[in-house]
Design a protein around this motif. Structure first.
Motif, short mmCIF file in Angstrom:
data_model
loop_
_atom_site.label_atom_id
_atom_site.label_comp_id
_atom_site.label_asym_id
_atom_site.label_seq_id
_atom_site.Cartn_x
_atom_site.Cartn_y
_atom_site.Cartn_z
N MET A 63 0.82 -1.21 0.00
CA MET A 63 0.00 0.00 0.00
C MET A 63 0.86 1.27 0.00
N GLN A 64 2.15 1.09 -0.16
CA GLN A 64 3.09 2.22 -0.23
C GLN A 64 2.98 2.93 -1.57
N ARG A 65 3.43 4.15 -1.66
CA ARG A 65 3.53 4.84 -2.95
C ARG A 65 4.35 3.98 -3.90
N THR A 66 3.93 3.87 -5.12
CA THR A 66 4.47 3.01 -6.18
C THR A 66 4.14 1.54 -5.95
N GLY A 67 3.45 1.20 -4.87
CA GLY A 67 3.04 -0.19 -4.65
C GLY A 67 4.07 -1.08 -4.02
N SER A 68 5.18 -0.51 -3.52
CA SER A 68 6.16 -1.32 -2.81
C SER A 68 7.06 -0.42 -1.97
N PHE A 69 7.90 -1.07 -1.16
CA PHE A 69 8.81 -0.36 -0.26
C PHE A 69 9.92 0.38 -0.98
N LEU A 285 -4.08 -14.06 0.99
CA LEU A 285 -3.99 -12.62 1.27
C LEU A 285 -5.11 -11.87 0.56
N ALA A 286 -5.40 -12.26 -0.68
CA ALA A 286 -6.49 -11.61 -1.41
C ALA A 286 -7.84 -11.91 -0.78
N GLU A 287 -8.04 -13.16 -0.40
CA GLU A 287 -9.35 -13.59 0.09
C GLU A 287 -9.61 -13.15 1.53
N ARG A 288 -8.64 -13.36 2.41
CA ARG A 288 -8.87 -13.14 3.84
C ARG A 288 -8.36 -11.80 4.34
N ALA A 289 -7.23 -11.33 3.80
CA ALA A 289 -6.69 -10.03 4.23
C ALA A 289 -7.14 -8.90 3.32
N LYS A 290 -7.84 -9.25 2.23
CA LYS A 290 -8.35 -8.26 1.27
C LYS A 290 -7.22 -7.37 0.75
N THR A 291 -6.08 -7.99 0.47
CA THR A 291 -4.93 -7.23 -0.02
C THR A 291 -4.29 -7.96 -1.20
#
Length: 425
Positions: A63-69, A285-291
């Motif tokens: 969820m960081q800017r550019t989608g990664s650290f 992660l997609a299903e349960r953490a919604k990420t």
């Protein structure tokens, strides 16, 4: 999964404190204060139950800017460049995420950027990099060739090379992830971090060990790019002759001098996960953490789900380091993950009375509480009944027992034969 034979590299390696210190990371944190997001640290009951931990927190750098650290290290390094170097511009090599980090840092700092990426880089990452104003050059089947070509460009055109991981300022910037984790969870027992070239784990381990030497830092690599563990065991850099993994974001062949120096002193262990375990992690992660997570970013979660690390009754943090995915590829990854979880089956049917029989199939699947995900007329085989139409279908259900019930019900339909299915393979 294939993996090349390794080659050892003996070098004079500095001490970890000569590469990066906690003070370096704190200085980077000040530079980044108005630039990066402090990303969420979200608890996951589902993952904790799977691995037996008392608590699992996910550090959502996807969820960081550019989608990664990667923006953290790139900006920290480029913000310290002298003015004359900035005016000439910079060049970088990347499998995707570092590219976007350098490109955005260049946009924010007014520095022209050229990024060299390998052919395996997802189109979504290339498009995003260009969107930040960078010139993108595709060169090489694997990252190693992209890296070499970027160095050639730096020499020929007088550009500053911004290394994706083996640079103290990059490492310090990535280490700010660790500072944020400690702000919210200072009592951690274990932290899991993906390893490609080792910049992220080097920075995070520096901060965590300075805070509490008893915090266990565990690196995670795909089996097809597992170079860090033998490097630690042999106490020299181990280079793979080839890599083979779905996790292109961490498909590096080796550590380099500075990341190796930090990892061998500050990282407690490194474990490996299979590509199939990576798909399961991305799926859950997609299903349960919604990420949405790249397979590279999901590696720490894969290690927890597969039992690769004993975290019984511990407070654990797992870094979800990136979420830059091609949606078509992500759909394939999650479908594979559902296969591994026994919640998806591919089946080949033969239908008499096409297309009426297909309508009956659709109705029955719905009645059984399953989902008809895909349906396609299949190429006819010599062994097929010439009076029937071959069809392949993809079915999603709650588990293997449920899907077998659906297949049995389909086999009982008039005019429908179930020829084969992936549950029996």
């Amino acid at each position: 999964m294939s993996q090349g034979q390794g080659q050892g590299h003996s070098e004079t390696v500095p001490s970890a404190s000569e590469v990066v210190t906690e003070a370096d990371v704190k200085a980077a944190n000040e530079r980044l204060a108005e630039v990066v997001h402090q990303t969420p640290l979200d608890g996951s009951t589902t993952i904790a139950e799977h691995c037996g931990a008392a608590r699992v927190d996910l550090k959502l750098e996807n969820m960081q800017r550019t989608g990664s650290f990667k923006i953290r290290g790139a900006y920290n390094a480029m913000a310290q460049l002298p003015e004359d170097v900035r005016e000439r511009g910079v060049v970088a090599s990347s499998a995707g995420n570092h590219a976007q980090g350098v490109a955005l840092a260049g946009q924010l700092l007014g520095i022209e950027t050229t990024i060299v990426v390998p052919e395996i880089t997802p189109a979504a990452k290339i498009d995003a990099t260009r969107g930040y104003g960078a010139e993108v050059v595709v060169e090489g089947e694997q990252y190693e060739r992209s890296y070499e070509y970027a160095l050639e460009l730096a020499e020929e055109e007088g550009l500053e090379f911004v290394h994706p991981f083996d640079d103290p300022d990059i490492i310090a910037g990535q280490g700010t992830v660790g500072l944020e984790i400690l702000d919210e969870a200072p009592d951690l027992d274990t932290v899991l971090v993906s390893i490609g070239g080792g910049g992220l784990i080097s920075g995070i381990a520096t901060v965590l060990k300075a805070h509490d030497p008893d915090i266990r830092v565990v690196g995670v690599q795909p089996e097809g790019a597992a170079h860090a563990k033998p490097s630690m065991e042999q106490d020299e850099i181990h280079m793979l002759s080839e890599v083979d993994t779905v996790a292109e974001g961490i498909a590096d062949a080796r550590l380099l001098e500075q990341t190796f120096a930090v990892i061998r002193e500050r990282v407690d262990d490194v474990v490996s996960v299979s590509d199939r375990e990576l798909t399961v992690a991305s799926t859950l992660l997609a299903e349960r953490a919604k990420t949405v997570a790249e397979t590279a970013g999901a590696a720490p979660v894969a290690a927890l789900l597969s039992g690769g690390v004993d975290v019984q009754d511990e407070h654990v943090a797992a870094i979800v380091s990136g979420g830059n995915v091609d949606l078509t590829e992500h759909a394939e990854v999650t479908r594979t993950g559902l296969h591994e979880l026994g919640r998806y089956v591919d089946a080949r049917l033969e239908l008499r009375g096409w297309p009426t029989a297909l309508g009956a199939v659709t109705e029955l699947v719905e009645e059984q509480g399953a989902a008809l995900d895909t349906v396609e007329r299949a190429n006819r085989r010599v062994t097929d009944d010439p009076n029937r139409v071959p069809v392949t279908v993809g079915l999603a259900g709650s588990g293997p027992e449920h899907l077998r019930e659906v297949l049995d019900a389909l086999a009982g339909l008039e005019g429908v034969a179930v020829v084969e299915n992936s549950l029996d393979r």
